[in-house]
Design an enzyme around this catalytic site. Structure first.
Site: not given
Length: 262
Positions: A2-3, A59, A249
């Site tokens: 989910p973004e 989000k 990341r």
DNA sequence: CTGGGTGTTATGAG
DNA sequence: GCTCATAACACCCA
């Protein structure tokens, strides 16, 4: 997963599955996804109420009820699914909302990194969102550019910092930077006016198609379509892509298409 | 068994 | 105050 585009998809699921319907039953199968609210209170507060409307900021997804507001965050693996009440419950279905009309909204999440909140009023809702920057879909160009110029960190870190701009995650940030031909490690404050404009334009375009797709689509013509290839090459120039690490990341970019600014 | 994964927060160092 | 790295959360998969 989910973004912003995924969450916008979940908002549509919530709309079509539950909006205007009465909550008949709330079944918490795993209290590990509840934050600041007990299973009993969630049930007592929502059963008998109606889902009246939906909102999204970055989000975060909000489900209004006329009473307390249900707030959902999906972490890395959360989803919102519309099922029938008699459909088999899946392993990661954590909370089931049975609504009128034989529908069941399901918060499904493997890793339980985030979950559900139930703020009582708008004041509490605002407090939960007070550290969020402007929504990436809604932000005006001038505000976007101002936010970037005032930062000294790398542009990728800034783009994914939810207090600066809400909605972009790891995949989207890489995708947008690749399209705007900017190296992820460039300092945000060092970008030229032209760089910032390009970045804003490409962010909007990327978001528009990703929202239409309901996710950041792993298409061949997108950078995202290649991040998991064993020897990924740039879909634009064919050169090998680089994989590095930024702010913990994994970061994928094309050394040729995204030249060093300095 | 190990490391990595579309997210967030807390913590400590500089 | 800002920036950056790291660990933690929990679970699956290669």
């Amino acid at each position: 997963m989910p973004e912003l585009p995924d969450v916008e998809g979940f908002r549509k699921v919530l709309e079509s599955c539950a909006k205007g319907r009465v909550v008949r039953r709330v079944d918490v199968r795993d209290t590990g996804v509840l934050h600041g609210v007990s299973a009993r209170r969630l049930r007592d507060a929502l059963e008998g109420r109606r889902f009246t409307g939906t909102e999204r900021h970055g989000k975060w997804l909000l489900a209004r009820t006329g009473g307390p507001t249900l707030m959902l965050h999906f972490g890395m693996t959360g989803r919102l699914v519309c099922a029938r009440p008699d459909d088999a419950v899946e392993a990661h279905d954590r909370v089931l909302f049975t609504v009128s009309g034989e529908r069941q909204l399901r918060y499904r999440d493997q890793r339980k990194l985030q979950g559900l909140w139930l703020p009582d009023d708008d004041f509490e809702v605002a407090r939960m969102l007070d550290r969020q920057g402007p929504d990436a879909m809604a932000v005006e160009r001038a505000d976007f550019e101002a936010a970037l110029s005032s930062r000294r960190g790398s542009v990728k870190t800034v783009l994914t910092d939810q207090t600066v701009l809400a909605g972009l995650g790891n995949l989207l940030a890489d995708e947008v930077l690749w399209r705007a031909r900017l190296r992820p490690g460039s300092r945000a404050g060092d970008l030229t006016e032209a760089d910032r404009r390009r970045l804003y334009t490409q962010m909007r375009r990327t978001l528009r198609s990703a929202v239409a797709a309901g996710c950041v689509p792993p298409r061949d013509s997108w950078l995202t379509g290649h991040r998991d290839d064993p020897a990924p090459t740039c879909p634009r120039c064919g050169d090998p892509l680089r994989r590095t690490r930024m702010a913990g990341r994994s970061t994928v970019w094309c050394p040729r298409c995204q030249p060093d600014g300095s």
